[in-house]
Scaffold this motif. Structure first.
Motif, PDB file in Angstrom:
ATOM      1  N   ALA A 241      14.479  43.496  19.659  1.00 52.10           N
ATOM      2  CA  ALA A 241      13.913  43.169  18.348  1.00 52.10           C
ATOM      3  C   ALA A 241      12.412  43.451  18.280  1.00 52.10           C
ATOM      4  CB  ALA A 241      14.175  41.698  18.020  1.00 52.10           C
ATOM      5  N   SER A 242      11.755  43.491  19.441  1.00 55.31           N
ATOM      6  CA  SER A 242      10.304  43.705  19.465  1.00 55.31           C
ATOM      7  C   SER A 242       9.921  45.180  19.406  1.00 55.31           C
ATOM      8  CB  SER A 242       9.711  43.095  20.749  1.00 55.31           C
ATOM      9  OG  SER A 242      10.039  43.888  21.889  1.00 55.31           O
ATOM     10  N   LEU A 243      10.895  46.094  19.556  1.00 53.03           N
ATOM     11  CA  LEU A 243      10.586  47.520  19.568  1.00 53.03           C
ATOM     12  C   LEU A 243      10.123  47.992  18.194  1.00 53.03           C
ATOM     13  CD1 LEU A 243      13.599  48.933  21.650  1.00 53.03           C
ATOM     14  CD2 LEU A 243      11.363  48.170  22.465  1.00 53.03           C
ATOM     15  N   ASN A 244       9.102  48.841  18.191  1.00 48.49           N
ATOM     16  CA  ASN A 244       8.680  49.421  16.918  1.00 48.49           C
ATOM     17  C   ASN A 244       9.628  50.555  16.527  1.00 48.49           C
ATOM     18  OD1 ASN A 244       7.835  51.839  18.264  1.00 48.49           O
ATOM     19  ND2 ASN A 244       5.848  50.905  18.732  1.00 48.49           N
ATOM     20  N   THR A 245       9.419  51.145  15.387  1.00 50.79           N
ATOM     21  CA  THR A 245      10.335  52.163  14.867  1.00 50.79           C
ATOM     22  C   THR A 245      10.484  53.346  15.816  1.00 50.79           C
ATOM     23  OG1 THR A 245       9.752  51.565  12.592  1.00 50.79           O
ATOM     24  CG2 THR A 245      10.820  53.696  12.926  1.00 50.79           C
TER      25      THR A 245
ATOM     26  N   ALA B  68      18.893  40.697  33.472  1.00 54.10           N
ATOM     27  CA  ALA B  68      19.416  42.045  33.228  1.00 54.10           C
ATOM     28  C   ALA B  68      18.247  43.028  33.211  1.00 54.10           C
ATOM     29  CB  ALA B  68      20.171  42.084  31.905  1.00 54.10           C
ATOM     30  N   THR B  69      18.554  44.306  33.093  1.00 55.14           N
ATOM     31  CA  THR B  69      17.529  45.343  33.061  1.00 55.14           C
ATOM     32  C   THR B  69      17.200  45.703  31.619  1.00 55.14           C
ATOM     33  OG1 THR B  69      18.422  46.235  35.126  1.00 55.14           O
ATOM     34  CG2 THR B  69      16.904  47.633  33.910  1.00 55.14           C
ATOM     35  N   LEU B  70      15.916  45.744  31.294  1.00 55.86           N
ATOM     36  CA  LEU B  70      15.499  46.035  29.924  1.00 55.86           C
ATOM     37  C   LEU B  70      15.417  47.547  29.714  1.00 55.86           C
ATOM     38  CD1 LEU B  70      12.731  43.310  29.402  1.00 55.86           C
ATOM     39  CD2 LEU B  70      15.201  43.164  29.002  1.00 55.86           C
ATOM     40  N   ASP B  71      16.582  48.171  29.550  1.00 52.81           N
ATOM     41  CA  ASP B  71      16.643  49.595  29.242  1.00 52.81           C
ATOM     42  C   ASP B  71      17.926  49.891  28.470  1.00 52.81           C
ATOM     43  OD1 ASP B  71      18.752  49.737  31.060  1.00 52.81           O
ATOM     44  OD2 ASP B  71      17.577  50.719  32.628  1.00 52.81           O
TER      45      ASP B  71
ATOM     46  N   TYR C 291       5.264  45.969  30.721  1.00 56.22           N
ATOM     47  CA  TYR C 291       5.635  44.599  31.048  1.00 56.22           C
ATOM     48  C   TYR C 291       5.641  43.694  29.821  1.00 56.22           C
ATOM     49  CZ  TYR C 291       5.231  46.049  35.876  1.00 56.22           C
ATOM     50  OH  TYR C 291       5.426  46.706  37.069  1.00 56.22           O
ATOM     51  N   VAL C 292       6.622  42.789  29.812  1.00 54.42           N
ATOM     52  CA  VAL C 292       6.755  41.805  28.735  1.00 54.42           C
ATOM     53  C   VAL C 292       6.857  40.427  29.390  1.00 54.42           C
ATOM     54  CG1 VAL C 292       7.942  43.468  27.244  1.00 54.42           C
ATOM     55  CG2 VAL C 292       9.288  41.958  28.734  1.00 54.42           C
ATOM     56  N   PRO C 293       6.688  39.347  28.631  1.00 52.92           N
ATOM     57  CA  PRO C 293       6.812  38.000  29.215  1.00 52.92           C
ATOM     58  C   PRO C 293       8.187  37.786  29.838  1.00 52.92           C
ATOM     59  CG  PRO C 293       5.764  37.886  27.071  1.00 52.92           C
ATOM     60  CD  PRO C 293       6.260  39.297  27.221  1.00 52.92           C
ATOM     61  N   SER C 294       8.242  37.094  30.956  1.00 47.58           N
ATOM     62  CA  SER C 294       9.510  36.866  31.645  1.00 47.58           C
ATOM     63  C   SER C 294      10.471  36.031  30.803  1.00 47.58           C
ATOM     64  CB  SER C 294       9.265  36.162  32.978  1.00 47.58           C
ATOM     65  OG  SER C 294       8.707  34.883  32.777  1.00 47.58           O
ATOM     66  N   SER C 295       9.936  35.272  29.852  1.00 44.53           N
ATOM     67  CA  SER C 295      10.785  34.436  28.996  1.00 44.53           C
ATOM     68  C   SER C 295      11.478  35.234  27.893  1.00 44.53           C
ATOM     69  CB  SER C 295       9.952  33.324  28.356  1.00 44.53           C
ATOM     70  OG  SER C 295       8.893  33.880  27.582  1.00 44.53           O
ATOM     71  N   MET C 296      11.104  36.510  27.721  1.00 41.66           N
ATOM     72  CA  MET C 296      11.689  37.346  26.669  1.00 41.66           C
ATOM     73  C   MET C 296      13.067  37.833  27.098  1.00 41.66           C
ATOM     74  SD  MET C 296      10.241  40.888  24.944  1.00 41.66           S
ATOM     75  CE  MET C 296       9.000  40.075  23.936  1.00 41.66           C
ATOM     76  N   SER C 297      14.076  37.548  26.293  1.00 38.85           N
ATOM     77  CA  SER C 297      15.436  37.979  26.605  1.00 38.85           C
ATOM     78  C   SER C 297      15.644  39.436  26.186  1.00 38.85           C
ATOM     79  CB  SER C 297      16.449  37.102  25.875  1.00 38.85           C
ATOM     80  OG  SER C 297      16.407  37.361  24.476  1.00 38.85           O
ATOM     81  N   TYR C 298      16.778  39.997  26.587  1.00 39.00           N
ATOM     82  CA  TYR C 298      17.095  41.379  26.226  1.00 39.00           C
ATOM     83  C   TYR C 298      17.134  41.552  24.713  1.00 39.00           C
ATOM     84  CZ  TYR C 298      19.317  45.976  26.320  1.00 39.00           C
ATOM     85  OH  TYR C 298      19.587  47.308  26.137  1.00 39.00           O
ATOM     86  N   ARG C 299      17.785  40.640  24.003  1.00 36.87           N
ATOM     87  CA  ARG C 299      17.882  40.722  22.546  1.00 36.87           C
ATOM     88  C   ARG C 299      16.510  40.612  21.893  1.00 36.87           C
ATOM     89  NH1 ARG C 299      22.501  43.364  22.349  1.00 36.87           N
ATOM     90  NH2 ARG C 299      24.325  42.129  22.943  1.00 36.87           N
TER      91      ARG C 299
ATOM     92  N   THR D 280      21.901  49.033  29.874  1.00 34.15           N
ATOM     93  CA  THR D 280      22.454  47.679  30.015  1.00 34.15           C
ATOM     94  C   THR D 280      23.620  47.453  29.066  1.00 34.15           C
ATOM     95  OG1 THR D 280      20.350  46.792  30.794  1.00 34.15           O
ATOM     96  CG2 THR D 280      21.887  45.220  29.819  1.00 34.15           C
ATOM     97  N   SER D 281      24.700  46.881  29.586  1.00 31.29           N
ATOM     98  CA  SER D 281      25.906  46.634  28.797  1.00 31.29           C
ATOM     99  C   SER D 281      25.710  45.457  27.844  1.00 31.29           C
ATOM    100  CB  SER D 281      27.075  46.313  29.729  1.00 31.29           C
ATOM    101  OG  SER D 281      26.841  45.078  30.397  1.00 31.29           O
ATOM    102  N   GLU D 282      26.632  45.324  26.895  1.00 28.74           N
ATOM    103  CA  GLU D 282      26.555  44.235  25.926  1.00 28.74           C
ATOM    104  C   GLU D 282      26.701  42.875  26.599  1.00 28.74           C
ATOM    105  OE1 GLU D 282      25.899  44.350  22.535  1.00 28.74           O
ATOM    106  OE2 GLU D 282      25.291  46.377  23.143  1.00 28.74           O
ATOM    107  N   ILE D 283      27.612  42.771  27.558  1.00 27.84           N
ATOM    108  CA  ILE D 283      27.827  41.477  28.213  1.00 27.84           C
ATOM    109  C   ILE D 283      26.592  41.063  29.012  1.00 27.84           C
ATOM    110  CG2 ILE D 283      28.948  42.493  30.259  1.00 27.84           C
ATOM    111  CD1 ILE D 283      30.686  39.980  30.390  1.00 27.84           C
ATOM    112  N   CYS D 284      25.929  42.023  29.655  1.00 20.58           N
ATOM    113  CA  CYS D 284      24.720  41.703  30.403  1.00 20.58           C
ATOM    114  C   CYS D 284      23.566  41.379  29.462  1.00 20.58           C
ATOM    115  CB  CYS D 284      24.342  42.859  31.327  1.00 20.58           C
ATOM    116  SG  CYS D 284      25.477  43.063  32.724  1.00 20.58           S
ATOM    117  N   ALA D 285      23.495  42.092  28.352  1.00 21.53           N
ATOM    118  CA  ALA D 285      22.461  41.810  27.360  1.00 21.53           C
ATOM    119  C   ALA D 285      22.627  40.407  26.795  1.00 21.53           C
ATOM    120  CB  ALA D 285      22.515  42.845  26.236  1.00 21.53           C
TER     121      ALA D 285
END
Length: 256
Positions: free
Chosen positions: A174-178, A96-99, A162-170, A102-107
Motif C-alpha cells: 500500500a505504501s508503493l507509489n505509482t 515474509a520477503t518484501l518482493d 529499508y522500511v520499519p520492521s513493524s510494516m507488514s507485507y500488505r 511472495t505468495s498470497e498465504i505468506c503475504a
C-alpha cells in the motif's frame, strides 16, 4: 540445524508419486544429501543438483524439494531453539520477503505474532507451501519500535531499501507509489509468464529469420535478444510491443 537435519525422519507419503516414483531411493538420497548440505553450508541450488543427479529427475523438481526441505529444517531448528528459553520467549513473528515473488498465504501471514503453543507448520509457521522462503523471528514488543528495519525491493530502481520492521507485507504494498507499483506488477507478471514468454520469443525469432531472408528485416528491427530484455519490452514498453505483435502477424500470415 545440523542436529535437526540428521535426526529428521522422512516420510514417503510426503512426496508426489507422479514426480518421485522411487520413494525409497529418494528418502535415502535426502537422508544423506540434506545433512551433508546443511553441515557444509550448501545453498539449495547445490543440494538440488545432487538430488537431480541421484534421482535422474528434472532440476526444477529437485530445486523445489530442496528449497522446501531446507526451509523446514531452518524453521524447525529455530522452533527448538525458541523452546529452550520458555521463560523468556513465549511468542514468535512471521517474516515474509518484501518482493514480488511472495505468495498470497505468506503475504497474509507476514508480521503476524503467534504463541509458541500455536506453532503448526503450514498453518501458523513456515514453510507454508513448496518453495516457501518465509521464516520466523523471536518476538518481543519492543522490537516493533522505529529503530528496527527490514529490507524491501524497489522494482522501479532495482535497488533494495529499508522500511520499519513493524510494516507488514500488505502495508508495504500500500505504501508503493505509482511508479513502484507499476514496476512491481510488471515484474510479477514477467515471472509468472516466464515459460509462455520464452516460447513466444522463440516463435518471434523464427518469424524474424523468415523476415530477414525475405527482405523485411525492418519489421523486427530492435527486437530484444534475451528473454529478460523481451519481458522488459513486453511489460514496460507496451506501445512498442504492440508494433512488434502487428509485424509478427504480418509475417505469420505470409508464411501461411
Amino acid at each position: 540445524k545440523v542436529r535437526v537435519a540428521v535426526t529428521q525422519k522422512w516420510q514417503g507419503s510426503n512426496f508426489s508419486d507422479r514426480i518421485w516414483a522411487d520413494k525409497a531411493r529418494l528418502i535415502d538420497t535426502l537422508n544423506t544429501a540434506i545433512p551433508q548440505g546443511v553441515a557444509l553450508g550448501q545453498n539449495p541450488r547445490k543440494l538440488a543438483q545432487t538430488i537431480a543427479k541421484s534421482m535422474n529427475t528434472r532440476y526444477s523438481n529437485a530445486e523445489r524439494l530442496a528449497r522446501t526441505e531446507m526451509n523446514h529444517i531452518c524453521n524447525e531448528s529455530a522452533r527448538q531453539a525458541y523452546n529452550q528459553v520458555p521463560e523468556v520467549l513465549q511468542e514468535y513473528k512471521i517474516v515474509a520477503t518484501l518482493d514480488s515473488r511472495t505468495s498470497e498465504i505468506c503475504a497474509d501471514n507476514d508480521n503476524k505474532v503467534y504463541k509458541m503453543s500455536e506453532w503448526e507448520e503450514g498453518i501458523t509457521a513456515p514453510p507454508f507451501h513448496p518453495n516457501c522462503r518465509t521464516t520466523t523471528v523471536p518476538y518481543f514488543p519492543e522490537m516493533d519500535s522505529a529503530e528496527y528495519t527490514r529490507m524491501a525491493t524497489d522494482y522501479s530502481t532495482g535497488q533494495a531499501y529499508y522500511v520499519p520492521s513493524s510494516m507488514s507485507y500488505r502495508e508495504w504494498r500500500a505504501s508503493l507509489n505509482t511508479e513502484q507499483e507499476k514496476a512491481f506488477i510488471s515484474n510479477k507478471k514477467a515471472r509468472e509468464q516466464h515459460n509462455a514468454d520464452k516460447k513466444q520469443l522463440s516463435e518471434y525469432r523464427k518469424l524474424q529469420t523468415y523476415a530477414n531472408k525475405n527482405g523485411k528485416s525492418e519489421l523486427f528491427e530492435g527486437m530484444p535478444r534475451s528473454l529478460r530484455e523481451y519481458q522488459e519490452y513486453k511489460y514496460l514498453q507496451p506501445e512498442k510491443y504492440e508494433i512488434l505483435k502487428e509485424n509478427a502477424r504480418i509475417i505469420r500470415s505470409e508464411m501461411k
